[in-house]
Design an enzyme around this catalytic site. Structure first.
Site, PDB file in Angstrom:
ATOM      1  N   ASN A 150       0.215  -1.362   0.445  1.00 11.49           N
ATOM      2  CA  ASN A 150       0.096   0.129  -0.375  1.00 11.49           C
ATOM      3  C   ASN A 150       0.960   1.242  -0.395  1.00 11.49           C
ATOM      4  OD1 ASN A 150       0.468  -0.929   3.029  1.00 11.49           O
ATOM      5  ND2 ASN A 150      -1.199   0.504   3.580  1.00 11.49           N
ATOM      6  N   GLY A 226       1.954  -6.392   7.467  1.00 13.79           N
ATOM      7  CA  GLY A 226       1.118  -6.196   6.635  1.00 13.79           C
ATOM      8  C   GLY A 226      -0.551  -6.963   7.216  1.00 13.79           C
ATOM      9  N   SER A 227      -1.134  -8.011   7.221  1.00 14.09           N
ATOM     10  CA  SER A 227      -2.084  -8.436   6.669  1.00 14.09           C
ATOM     11  C   SER A 227      -2.091  -8.864   8.717  1.00 14.09           C
ATOM     12  CB  SER A 227      -2.962  -9.555   6.620  1.00 14.09           C
ATOM     13  OG  SER A 227      -2.114 -10.508   6.043  1.00 14.09           O
ATOM     14  N   THR A 228      -2.471  -9.681   8.811  1.00 18.28           N
ATOM     15  CA  THR A 228      -3.309  -9.909  10.483  1.00 18.28           C
ATOM     16  C   THR A 228      -2.671 -11.495  10.709  1.00 18.28           C
ATOM     17  OG1 THR A 228      -4.293  -8.298  11.684  1.00 18.28           O
ATOM     18  CG2 THR A 228      -4.461 -10.139  12.396  1.00 18.28           C
ATOM     19  N   ALA A 229      -3.323 -12.100   9.359  1.00 19.64           N
ATOM     20  CA  ALA A 229      -2.611 -13.586   8.897  1.00 19.64           C
ATOM     21  C   ALA A 229      -1.659 -13.589   8.996  1.00 19.64           C
ATOM     22  CB  ALA A 229      -4.051 -14.047   8.357  1.00 19.64           C
ATOM     23  N   GLU A 248       3.602  -5.103  12.769  1.00 18.24           N
ATOM     24  CA  GLU A 248       2.673  -3.835  12.456  1.00 18.24           C
ATOM     25  C   GLU A 248       1.515  -4.577  11.083  1.00 18.24           C
ATOM     26  OE1 GLU A 248       2.401  -1.348  14.490  1.00 18.24           O
ATOM     27  OE2 GLU A 248       4.949  -1.990  14.753  1.00 18.24           O
ATOM     28  N   CYS A 282      -3.366   1.516   6.104  1.00 21.49           N
ATOM     29  CA  CYS A 282      -4.093   0.936   7.127  1.00 21.49           C
ATOM     30  C   CYS A 282      -4.743   1.480   8.421  1.00 21.49           C
ATOM     31  CB  CYS A 282      -2.788   0.212   8.245  1.00 21.49           C
ATOM     32  SG  CYS A 282      -0.773   1.265   8.528  1.00 21.49           S
ATOM     33  N   GLU A 461       6.569   0.690  16.508  1.00 23.22           N
ATOM     34  CA  GLU A 461       8.057   0.817  15.721  1.00 23.22           C
ATOM     35  C   GLU A 461       8.133   2.884  15.622  1.00 23.22           C
ATOM     36  OE1 GLU A 461       7.305  -0.393  11.572  1.00 23.22           O
ATOM     37  OE2 GLU A 461       7.878  -1.569  11.599  1.00 23.22           O
TER      38      GLU A 461
END
Ligand code: NAP
Ligand code: MG
Length: 481
Positions: A150, A226-229, A248, A282, A461
């Site tokens: 993104n 990136g994604s939670t998964a 993150e 995000c 971060e």
């Protein structure tokens, strides 16, 4: 056709297997470049190069490392326009966003950490007149950085800069969906004469290249956005190997709008917070909680401004919403538009893809979409959509607003809109999010901790937090005779 190459041990190279992936321009839907489909062998080579480069880079000292980082930043600024065009071509974001946000921030990331390491914080504890403790921080070794599509160069450098500044060597993987500016960064590092192996950039899919990187035993820490998964998966691989991880992850950010807000400013800022970068940040607002006494007025003004946003050719300066990054992500957002209707939501504007026509007729465009009539428990309001889609939810009392804001598995960011300063602080204190903005959005001071609570991540971060993550503290206790 641009041929993107890996950057290993200071040189640009093809993947060992000679396998390549297609890279698309989201505005046209056409393949415009080829990306290495790197495998374990390429990853092992990159890690070996980083391992070899580590002792010298760590021993170089902060002043010298800082000079290299400033040189990289200066080259990013020098090539700002070309990098902005590359980012638009690869990601579909608007040229204004790339020029004014993404690329300048990539340069600032290097400048910020280049400066931070030349003025380190010294931590000492005097136990008695003759006993003193000094905490020293040493780099970890070879670390891995994995970033999403993104904010491609922005987030890639946000991870790489502190890791290098702290004296680590790095193997970094950008998203295969937006690899172009990472490739340009490799060219810039060569121009800046960064010693070979200090930074290695490896391209490929998350499932093959990414997995090989995180699982490699020589990797001491993983910084991931990136994604939670995928974050969960990385944590599960890293834990038994006792690797440090900074994660993150996703968000479903609430914006709480009280009746006593500065109305015009709030509507304008929330339109920006909702649809900037096609809603693919995000930190974008996705659940707009609006006090019932101003709900209708807010809805009318918000929908009017959202519908007035230009959606289309991302290269035009007047465009405010560009293309959605990929066919897969476009399909995902469309499926949520369908779901919102099935769940009983009313689409107030947008709600369906548009055809931008001409050369862009196969591009992936979705205009700003506003939905109402759904409660906070349905999937549309619980799951991350990560597109130009927001939902309006009315509330009556302050307590109800706080409960709604917190009633979600994510806790990345939140915004609060009111002219009552005490109320703002009270609500902020009770909102479970790592980043809270009061009467503003996306103002970032790079010294502040950045990250999320709950399923939005682990660790922080930014500033000192990043330098701490990328180092190992060592306490040295001295007794004077
Ligand atoms: P993603 O699918 O999780 O991918 C992120 C990165 O991980 C990509 O480089 C991806 O490679 C790689 N990857 C995928 N599977 C992997 C695996 N098994 N092992 C190692 N690496 C793997 O996320 P995305 O769709 O690119 O990004 C959108 C998500 O990022 C959203 O959830 C958004 O909220 C989150 N995000 C969070 C922040 C934050 O600061 N909290 C900032 C921006 C975005 P490929 O793309 O090449 O497969
Ligand atoms: Mg692309």
């Amino acid at each position: 056709m641009i041929r993107i190459l890996n950057y290993i041990n200071g040189t640009l190279s093809e993947p060992c297997s000679n396998k390549w992936l297609d890279n698309y321009n989201p505005a046209t839907g056409a393949v415009f470049s080829k990306v290495p489909d790197s495998d374990e062998e390429d990853v092992a080579e990159a890690i070996q190069a980083a391992e070899k480069a580590f002792p010298q880079w760590a021993a170089l000292g902060a002043e010298k490392r800082s000079e290299y980082l400033f040189a990289i930043a200066a080259l990013i600024r020098e090539h700002l326009e070309a990098l902005a065009v590359d980012e638009v071509t690869d990601n579909g974001k608007t040229i204004t966003q790339a020029r004014e946000v993404d690329i300048p921030r990539a340069a600032s990331n290097f400048e910020f950490f280049a400066k931070a390491i030349t003025d380190p914080r010294v931590e000492t504890y005097k136990t008695s007149d003759t006993i003193n403790n000094e905490v020293q921080r040493q780099p970890l070794g070879v670390v891995a950085a994995i970033s999403p599509w993104n904010l491609p160069l922005y987030l890639f450098t946000w991870k790489i800069a502190p890791a290098l500044a702290a004296g680590n060597t790095v193997v970094a993987k950008p998203s295969e969906v937006t690899p172009l500016t990472a490739f340009r960064l490799a060219e810039i590092c060569i121009q800046a004469k960064l010693p070979p192996g200090v930074l290695n950039i490896i391209h490929g899919s998350g499932s093959v290249t990414g997995n090989a990187l995180i699982a490699h035993k020589k990797i001491k820490a993983i910084t991931f956005t990136g994604s939670t998964a995928v974050g969960r998966h990385i944590a599960s691989v890293a834990a038994p190997q006792l690797k440090k991880v900074s994660l993150e992850l996703g968000g479903k950010n609430p914006a709480t709008v009280f009746a006593d807000c500065d109305f015009d400013k709030t509507v304008k800022e929330l339109v920006r917070a909702s649809f900037s970068n096609q809603g693919e940040i995000c930190l974008c607002s996705s659940r707009l909680l609006v006090q019932d006494t101003i709900y209708e007025r807010f809805k009318t003004a918000f929908v009017q401004q959202a519908s007035a946003m230009n959606t289309g050719n991302p290269m035009l300066p007047e465009t405010r919403v560009g293309a959605i990054v990929s066919q897969t992500h476009f399909n995902k957002i469309c499926s949520y538009l369908q779901l919102a209707r099935e769940e009983g939501g009313t689409v107030l504007c947008g709600g369906a893809p548009i055809n931008a026509g001409g050369e862009l007729e196969n591009g992936w465009f979705i205009p700003p979409t506003v939905i109402e009539g759904l409660n906070n428990n349905c999937r549309t309001n619980r799951e991350e959509i990560f597109g130009p889609v927001v939902s309006l939810i009315p509330f009556t009392t302050e307590a109800e607003a706080i409960a709604l804001a917190n009633d979600n598995e994510y806790g990345l960011s939140a915004t609060i809109w009111t002219t009552d300063e005490e109320k703002a602080q009270r609500v902020a204190a009770q909102t479970d999010a790592g980043v809270i903005w009061i009467n503003c959005w996306l103002i970032r001071d790079l010294r502040t901790p950045f990250g999320g609570m709950k399923n939005s991540g682990m660790g922080r971060e930014g500033g000192e937090e990043a330098l701490r993550f990328f180092t190992e503290p060592k306490n040295i206790c001295t007794k004077q005779n």
